[in-house]
Write an enzyme that holds these catalytic residues in place. Structure first.
Site, PDB file in Angstrom:
ATOM      1  CE  LYS A   1      -3.470  -2.720   2.282  1.00 39.96           C
ATOM      2  NZ  LYS A   1      -4.581  -3.374   3.553  1.00 39.96           N
TER       3      LYS A   1
ATOM      4  CD  GLN B   1      -2.829  -4.495   7.011  1.00 38.92           C
ATOM      5  OE1 GLN B   1      -2.943  -3.585   6.530  1.00 38.92           O
ATOM      6  NE2 GLN B   1      -3.552  -5.980   6.532  1.00 38.92           N
TER       7      GLN B   1
ATOM      8  CG  ASP C   1      -9.658  -0.360   4.672  1.00 34.95           C
ATOM      9  OD1 ASP C   1     -10.175  -1.067   3.805  1.00 34.95           O
ATOM     10  OD2 ASP C   1      -8.964  -1.039   5.918  1.00 34.95           O
TER      11      ASP C   1
END
Length: 293
Positions: free
Chosen positions: A66, A110, A133
């Site tokens: 990413k 994450q 996200d």
């Protein structure tokens, strides 16, 4: 753009592959142009903060990927690495600080995290306007009700793939195998919003194959390697394999499914690149919204 594909017409030839890598590249290129325009207009660059608890090898790899995409998209990447023993309270404090930092436009936490961490409490510490996200309750509600907000990145990427290959979910029978909060459930909501008839399946679904065989669109997102077999695929169906298991294996048995599907995503090279591209795109969108552009 690829030619239109029917979700119901039987096929006897191998399925066409849905190239997520090529589509993601185009999305990132467009996102980079938007990021450059944002920087020229504001004097600052869109910024994505990534937060990682511990040093899980797969998570470290994902975050690095990413960060690399950020550079290609003209997005500043700020990485926050926390020790594995970080508590929920400490993680919430970090995420709250990033949420109130005007230089940060998007936040990626994450996952998975350690079992000692309250994952939901951590996600909810992310400000909705920076939840690029799509993991907060606010984002899920927006997806469910068709309101402005950020989509969960993998489901959002899946919808972009369907659009790119002219697959209109309206009136189709869609079967989602998996019910996670960041993949299975939201992709079903997005398909429903596009007028598909959606069925959710999971580990307790009786005669899973019989349900899948009715599907015009199959989304496999259960995390079990090659669970969906070719004999379970309706001829001509669109098969989206959102699974990724050791050995570069998805949740669909590709060799048999490709002989019956009309369109199918490969693993790797299908859904995965679209997830990251959607994250980049939503980060720039978040930056634009926060500065009123």
């Amino acid at each position: 753009m690829p030619q239109s594909a029917s979700t119901t017409t039987p096929t006897t030839s191998p399925a066409r592959l849905m190239d997520g890598t090529a589509l993601a590249r185009r999305i990132v290129e467009t996102t980079a142009e938007r990021a450059a325009a944002f920087t020229a207009r504001t004097g600052t660059s869109p910024c994505l903060a990534t937060v990682l608890v511990g040093e899980d090898p797969a998570s470290v790899t994902y975050v690095r990927m990413k960060q690399n995409r950020c550079r290609k998209a003209g997005i500043v990447s700020r990485h926050v690495a926390l020790p594995a023993e970080t508590t929920t309270a400490e993680l919430v404090h970090t995420l709250t600080a990033l949420s109130t930092d005007p230089a940060v436009h998007g936040i990626l936490l994450q996952h998975p995290m350690g079992e000692h961490i309250d994952e939901r409490a951590a996600f909810e510490a992310i400000a909705p306007e920076k939840d690029v996200d799509g993991v907060t309750l606010s984002s899920y509600a927006a997806m469910s009700f068709g309101l402005p907000g950020f989509q969960s990145c993998t489901p959002g990427g899946i919808m972009r793939l369907l659009d790119a290959y002219d697959v209109d979910p309206a009136g189709s029978r869609a079967v989602v195998v998996g019910r996670s909060a960041i993949l299975g459930k939201p992709v079903g909501m997005l398909l429903l919003a596009r007028d598909a008839t959606v069925t959710y399946c999971h580990s307790r679904t009786k005669d899973l194959g019989a349900v899948v065989r009715e599907a015009d669109i199959v989304v496999a997102a259960v995390g079990r390697p090659e669970l969906i077999r070719g004999e379970d695929i309706k001829p001509g169906a669109v098969v989206i394999d959102a699974g990724y298991n050791p050995g570069n294996v998805g949740d669909v048995h590709f060799a048999s499914a490709v002989e019956r599907a009309g369109l199918i995503t490969p693993v790797p090279g299908g859904v995965g690149p679209m997830t990251i591209a959607t994250l980049m795109e939503q980060t720039v969108t978040g930056a634009e919204r926060q500065l009123g552009l």
